[in-house]
Design a protein around this motif. Structure first.
Motif, PDB file in Angstrom:
ATOM      1  N   GLN A  86      29.629  79.454 -27.283  1.00 31.52           N
ATOM      2  CA  GLN A  86      28.460  78.708 -26.845  1.00 31.52           C
ATOM      3  C   GLN A  86      28.723  78.079 -25.479  1.00 31.52           C
ATOM      4  O   GLN A  86      29.824  77.646 -25.184  1.00 31.52           O
ATOM      5  CB  GLN A  86      28.121  77.606 -27.855  1.00 31.52           C
ATOM      6  CG  GLN A  86      27.702  78.124 -29.200  1.00 31.52           C
ATOM      7  CD  GLN A  86      26.240  78.524 -29.220  1.00 31.52           C
ATOM      8  OE1 GLN A  86      25.565  78.586 -28.193  1.00 31.52           O
ATOM      9  NE2 GLN A  86      25.741  78.825 -30.395  1.00 31.52           N
ATOM     10  N   ARG A  87      27.685  78.013 -24.668  1.00 27.33           N
ATOM     11  CA  ARG A  87      27.808  77.448 -23.326  1.00 27.33           C
ATOM     12  C   ARG A  87      27.819  75.925 -23.378  1.00 27.33           C
ATOM     13  O   ARG A  87      27.072  75.312 -24.124  1.00 27.33           O
ATOM     14  CB  ARG A  87      26.665  77.951 -22.454  1.00 27.33           C
ATOM     15  CG  ARG A  87      26.730  79.450 -22.207  1.00 27.33           C
ATOM     16  CD  ARG A  87      25.494  79.982 -21.501  1.00 27.33           C
ATOM     17  NE  ARG A  87      25.035  79.160 -20.411  1.00 27.33           N
ATOM     18  CZ  ARG A  87      25.393  79.301 -19.141  1.00 27.33           C
ATOM     19  NH1 ARG A  87      26.235  80.252 -18.811  1.00 27.33           N
ATOM     20  NH2 ARG A  87      24.903  78.520 -18.205  1.00 27.33           N
ATOM     21  N   ALA A 107      34.901  72.851 -29.143  1.00 24.04           N
ATOM     22  CA  ALA A 107      35.106  71.415 -28.977  1.00 24.04           C
ATOM     23  C   ALA A 107      36.556  71.029 -29.218  1.00 24.04           C
ATOM     24  O   ALA A 107      37.225  71.583 -30.085  1.00 24.04           O
ATOM     25  CB  ALA A 107      34.198  70.651 -29.937  1.00 24.04           C
ATOM     26  N   SER A 108      37.027  70.050 -28.432  1.00 23.95           N
ATOM     27  CA  SER A 108      38.374  69.514 -28.617  1.00 23.95           C
ATOM     28  C   SER A 108      38.294  67.998 -28.745  1.00 23.95           C
ATOM     29  O   SER A 108      37.469  67.343 -28.114  1.00 23.95           O
ATOM     30  CB  SER A 108      39.288  69.909 -27.455  1.00 23.95           C
ATOM     31  OG  SER A 108      38.750  69.498 -26.219  1.00 23.95           O
ATOM     32  N   PHE A 109      39.167  67.451 -29.591  1.00 24.57           N
ATOM     33  CA  PHE A 109      39.253  66.019 -29.847  1.00 24.57           C
ATOM     34  C   PHE A 109      40.353  65.440 -28.962  1.00 24.57           C
ATOM     35  O   PHE A 109      41.433  66.026 -28.850  1.00 24.57           O
ATOM     36  CB  PHE A 109      39.598  65.781 -31.321  1.00 24.57           C
ATOM     37  CG  PHE A 109      39.885  64.356 -31.674  1.00 24.57           C
ATOM     38  CD1 PHE A 109      38.861  63.509 -32.053  1.00 24.57           C
ATOM     39  CD2 PHE A 109      41.181  63.861 -31.651  1.00 24.57           C
ATOM     40  CE1 PHE A 109      39.119  62.191 -32.395  1.00 24.57           C
ATOM     41  CE2 PHE A 109      41.461  62.548 -31.987  1.00 24.57           C
ATOM     42  CZ  PHE A 109      40.424  61.711 -32.362  1.00 24.57           C
ATOM     43  N   THR A 143      41.813  75.643 -23.844  1.00 25.52           N
ATOM     44  CA  THR A 143      42.457  74.559 -23.113  1.00 25.52           C
ATOM     45  C   THR A 143      41.396  73.559 -22.701  1.00 25.52           C
ATOM     46  O   THR A 143      40.221  73.879 -22.578  1.00 25.52           O
ATOM     47  CB  THR A 143      43.162  75.075 -21.845  1.00 25.52           C
ATOM     48  OG1 THR A 143      42.192  75.687 -20.989  1.00 25.52           O
ATOM     49  CG2 THR A 143      44.260  76.051 -22.202  1.00 25.52           C
ATOM     50  N   SER A 144      41.807  72.332 -22.514  1.00 26.03           N
ATOM     51  CA  SER A 144      40.881  71.283 -22.118  1.00 26.03           C
ATOM     52  C   SER A 144      41.357  70.559 -20.876  1.00 26.03           C
ATOM     53  O   SER A 144      40.920  69.475 -20.585  1.00 26.03           O
ATOM     54  CB  SER A 144      40.701  70.296 -23.270  1.00 26.03           C
ATOM     55  OG  SER A 144      41.940  69.746 -23.625  1.00 26.03           O
ATOM     56  N   CYS A 168      34.355  69.945 -24.270  1.00 30.19           N
ATOM     57  CA  CYS A 168      34.258  71.403 -24.324  1.00 30.19           C
ATOM     58  C   CYS A 168      34.806  71.859 -22.983  1.00 30.19           C
ATOM     59  O   CYS A 168      34.184  71.594 -21.941  1.00 30.19           O
ATOM     60  CB  CYS A 168      32.826  71.883 -24.509  1.00 30.19           C
ATOM     61  SG  CYS A 168      32.283  71.970 -26.203  1.00 30.19           S
ATOM     62  N   GLY A 169      35.986  72.463 -23.012  1.00 24.62           N
ATOM     63  CA  GLY A 169      36.637  72.798 -21.746  1.00 24.62           C
ATOM     64  C   GLY A 169      36.978  71.512 -21.023  1.00 24.62           C
ATOM     65  O   GLY A 169      37.555  70.599 -21.589  1.00 24.62           O
ATOM     66  N   ARG A 170      36.561  71.407 -19.763  1.00 20.82           N
ATOM     67  CA  ARG A 170      36.835  70.199 -18.971  1.00 20.82           C
ATOM     68  C   ARG A 170      35.701  69.177 -19.061  1.00 20.82           C
ATOM     69  O   ARG A 170      35.781  68.112 -18.454  1.00 20.82           O
ATOM     70  CB  ARG A 170      37.049  70.592 -17.506  1.00 20.82           C
ATOM     71  CG  ARG A 170      38.263  71.463 -17.290  1.00 20.82           C
ATOM     72  CD  ARG A 170      38.514  71.723 -15.812  1.00 20.82           C
ATOM     73  NE  ARG A 170      37.312  71.943 -15.039  1.00 20.82           N
ATOM     74  CZ  ARG A 170      36.850  73.135 -14.671  1.00 20.82           C
ATOM     75  NH1 ARG A 170      37.497  74.220 -15.009  1.00 20.82           N
ATOM     76  NH2 ARG A 170      35.752  73.241 -13.954  1.00 20.82           N
ATOM     77  N   HIS A 171      34.645  69.489 -19.783  1.00 19.79           N
ATOM     78  CA  HIS A 171      33.461  68.633 -19.833  1.00 19.79           C
ATOM     79  C   HIS A 171      33.520  67.633 -20.989  1.00 19.79           C
ATOM     80  O   HIS A 171      33.598  68.027 -22.148  1.00 19.79           O
ATOM     81  CB  HIS A 171      32.196  69.475 -19.951  1.00 19.79           C
ATOM     82  CG  HIS A 171      32.036  70.449 -18.834  1.00 19.79           C
ATOM     83  ND1 HIS A 171      31.537  70.105 -17.615  1.00 19.79           N
ATOM     84  CD2 HIS A 171      32.350  71.762 -18.761  1.00 19.79           C
ATOM     85  CE1 HIS A 171      31.532  71.161 -16.821  1.00 19.79           C
ATOM     86  NE2 HIS A 171      32.035  72.184 -17.493  1.00 19.79           N
TER      87      HIS A 171
END
Length: 138
Positions: A43-44, A86-88, A136-137, A109-112
């Motif tokens: 997903q974008r 998603a990353s925590f 990766t984040s 999500c990524g760098r966002h």
């Protein structure tokens, strides 16, 4: 934009169940095994912002207002269930206004950064991150 309410409610339920299973006495958490989510994680990110809004609406109705750590747990799992990578993130203040330094949690999500408008990347040092395998984040 049309919302798939069944998928939204399923994702919100996954977030709620993970949050509830992770809580321990005294405000502690035991994360155990993080859910990886259901769908393909392609997903974008721009659409993830609206997904956060929809998940938070369900969150308020089902579990109420959550502190930043619980909110980030709930959103991370809910977004993953919806197919977002998603990353925590949990961080400690680099320069606290008053000692001791505080902690804050957010979702990316990524760098966002998705879950807060605070400048967390500038004002917090990450002490824990949980990202999907291969994501990766940084």
């Amino acid at each position: 934009m049309m919302t798939d309410w069944t998928a939204l409610l399923k994702s919100a339920r996954a977030g709620k169940e993970f949050l509830e299973s992770s809580r321990r006495d005294g405000g502690m958490f035991d994360f155990g095994s993080w859910p990886q989510g259901a769908g393909p994680h392609g997903q974008r990110t721009p659409r993830a912002h609206s997904a956060v809004s929809r998940l938070r609406a369900v969150q308020r109705l089902t579990v109420g207002f959550l502190d930043p750590v619980e909110d980030a747990l709930y959103l991370t799992v809910g977004l993953r269930e919806m197919g977002y990578p998603a990353s925590f993130h949990l961080g400690r203040e680099t320069v606290p206004a008053a000692p001791p330094a505080g902690f804050y949690a957010w979702v990316q999500c990524g760098r966002h950064v998705l879950s807060t408008s605070l400048p967390v990347k500038e004002e917090y040092v990450e002490v824990y991150t949980n990202a999907l395998e291969g994501e990766t984040s940084a």
